[in-house]
Design an enzyme around this catalytic site. Structure first.
Site, PDB file in Angstrom:
ATOM      1  N   LYS A  54       0.725  -1.322   0.082  1.00 16.31           N
ATOM      2  CA  LYS A  54       0.076   0.010   0.001  1.00 16.31           C
ATOM      3  C   LYS A  54       0.927   1.223  -0.107  1.00 16.31           C
ATOM      4  O   LYS A  54       0.607   2.291  -0.706  1.00 16.31           O
ATOM      5  CB  LYS A  54      -0.974   0.068   1.217  1.00 16.31           C
ATOM      6  N   GLN A  98      -4.303  -1.670   9.441  1.00 14.20           N
ATOM      7  CA  GLN A  98      -4.064  -3.123   9.092  1.00 14.20           C
ATOM      8  C   GLN A  98      -4.886  -4.065   9.978  1.00 14.20           C
ATOM      9  O   GLN A  98      -4.700  -4.303  11.131  1.00 14.20           O
ATOM     10  CB  GLN A  98      -2.809  -3.319   8.587  1.00 14.20           C
ATOM     11  N   ASP A 121     -10.704   3.134   4.072  1.00 14.87           N
ATOM     12  CA  ASP A 121     -11.370   1.635   3.998  1.00 14.87           C
ATOM     13  C   ASP A 121     -12.686   1.699   4.054  1.00 14.87           C
ATOM     14  O   ASP A 121     -13.329   0.627   3.545  1.00 14.87           O
ATOM     15  CB  ASP A 121     -10.800   0.896   5.244  1.00 14.87           C
TER      16      ASP A 121
END
Ligand code: NAP
Length: 298
Positions: A54, A98, A121
């Protein structure tokens, strides 16, 4: 005739090229460089590789990224403190924590502490609510990638029978909601199947677009697919190991989707492969959301 392969790698590449231009324009016209903060707690190898990828992709597109790596025994309180700092940092447009987090940390508490305007997200209840009422701000990344693959492969969605196998909060539920919205690239008639569905094949055989996120190999076989359907295979199952092409001394995972690819490609009109289908889209959509978050400041 075997199905046309929908390459997530190629679609992701095209979207990243578009994003790179958007990022350059934001910098030139407004002096803004979109910034993503990633937070990794512990040393899970898969999480490390996701976060590294990422950050690297961010840099490739001319965006800023900063990785915050915390030890596995970090307290929930300290993690919440970091999230608060990132919420108040003007250089940070998107925050990605994460998952999974270590067991002693309440994942929901951490995700809900993220400023909804930085929730790239798309997991915060505020953004889930916006998605449901058709005013989406940050669509969750995997479903957003699935929708792009459907639209960019030229598969019509309006009036289409869509069947989704799986009802998880990160894939099945959001993609079904996104495709039933009264919008371009949606307007479908959606059926969602799960473990309590009676006779799944009866549903899947009606699907013009079949999206499979069940979590095990060969969940969908050729007899379950309508000839000419578009099949999107979201599954990622590690079914073994093989020597790496780059370094034969290193072992890499053999991945399989949730669809019996070899058999289904003889029936479907279009199909995504695993790997190289939905997978490459997820990070790309995260960066798209980060650019969108930066634009909220204009
Ligand atoms: P999940 O949370 O395990 O959910 C699986 C869903 O499938 C559940 O709703 C379950 O029903 C349903 N299901 C399981 N067995 C079934 C069966 N025999 N018949 C009908 N429905 C069945 O999985 P997920 O997080 O959505 O992920 C699904 C797959 O996508 C996994 O392979 C995952 O690795 C992959 N994935 C890939 C990406 C990517 O970027 N490529 C991202 C996320 C996930 P119940 O609700 O009734 O239990």
């Amino acid at each position: 005739m075997p199905a046309e392969i929908i390459s997530g790698k190629d679609v992701a590449k095209a979207i990243r090229a578009e994003l790179k231009e958007e990022v350059a324009e934001l910098k030139e016209k407004h002096g803004i460089v979109p910034g993503l903060a990633t937070v990794l707690v512990g040393e899970d190898p898969a999480s490390i590789s996701y976060v590294t990828a990422k950050n690297k992709t961010c840099k490739d597109l001319g965006m800023n990224s900063k990785q915050h790596t915390l030890p596995a025994d970090t307290s929930e309180e300290d993690l919440l403190k970091l999230v608060d700092e990132l919420n108040n940092d003007d250089a940070v447009n998107g925050i990605l924590v994460q998952l999974p987090l270590p067991k002693h940390i309440d994942e929901a508490k951490v995700l809900y502490a993220i400023d909804p305007d930085k929730d790239v997200d798309g997991f915060h209840p505020v953004n889930v609510g916006r998605l449901v009422i058709g005013e989406e701000r940050f669509p969750p990344c995997t479903p957003a990638g699935i929708q792009e693959l459907i639209v960019r492969s030229g598969t019509p969605t309006e009036g289409a029978e869509v069947v989704v196998v799986g009802r998880s909060n990160i894939v099945g539920k959001p993609i079904s909601i996104m495709l039933l919205q009264k919008k371009a690239g949606a307007n479908a008639t959606v059926t969602v199947c799960h473990t309590r569905t009676k006779n799944i094949a009866e549903h899947t055989k009606r699907a013009d677009i079949l999206i499979v996120a069940a979590g095990f190999p060969k969940a969908v076989t050729a007899e379950m697919v309508k000839p000419g359907a578009t099949v999107i295979d979201v599954g990622v199952n590690r079914v073994g190991e093989k020597p790496s092409k780059k370094d034969p001394n290193k072992m890499v995972a053999i991945l399989e989707g949730d669809v019996d690819f070899e058999a289904v490609k003889e029936v479907a009109a279009k199909i995504t492969p695993v790997p190289g289908g939905v997978g490459p889209m997820t990070i790309t959509m995260l960066l798209k959301n980060t650019v969108k978050a930066a634009k909220l400041k204009l």
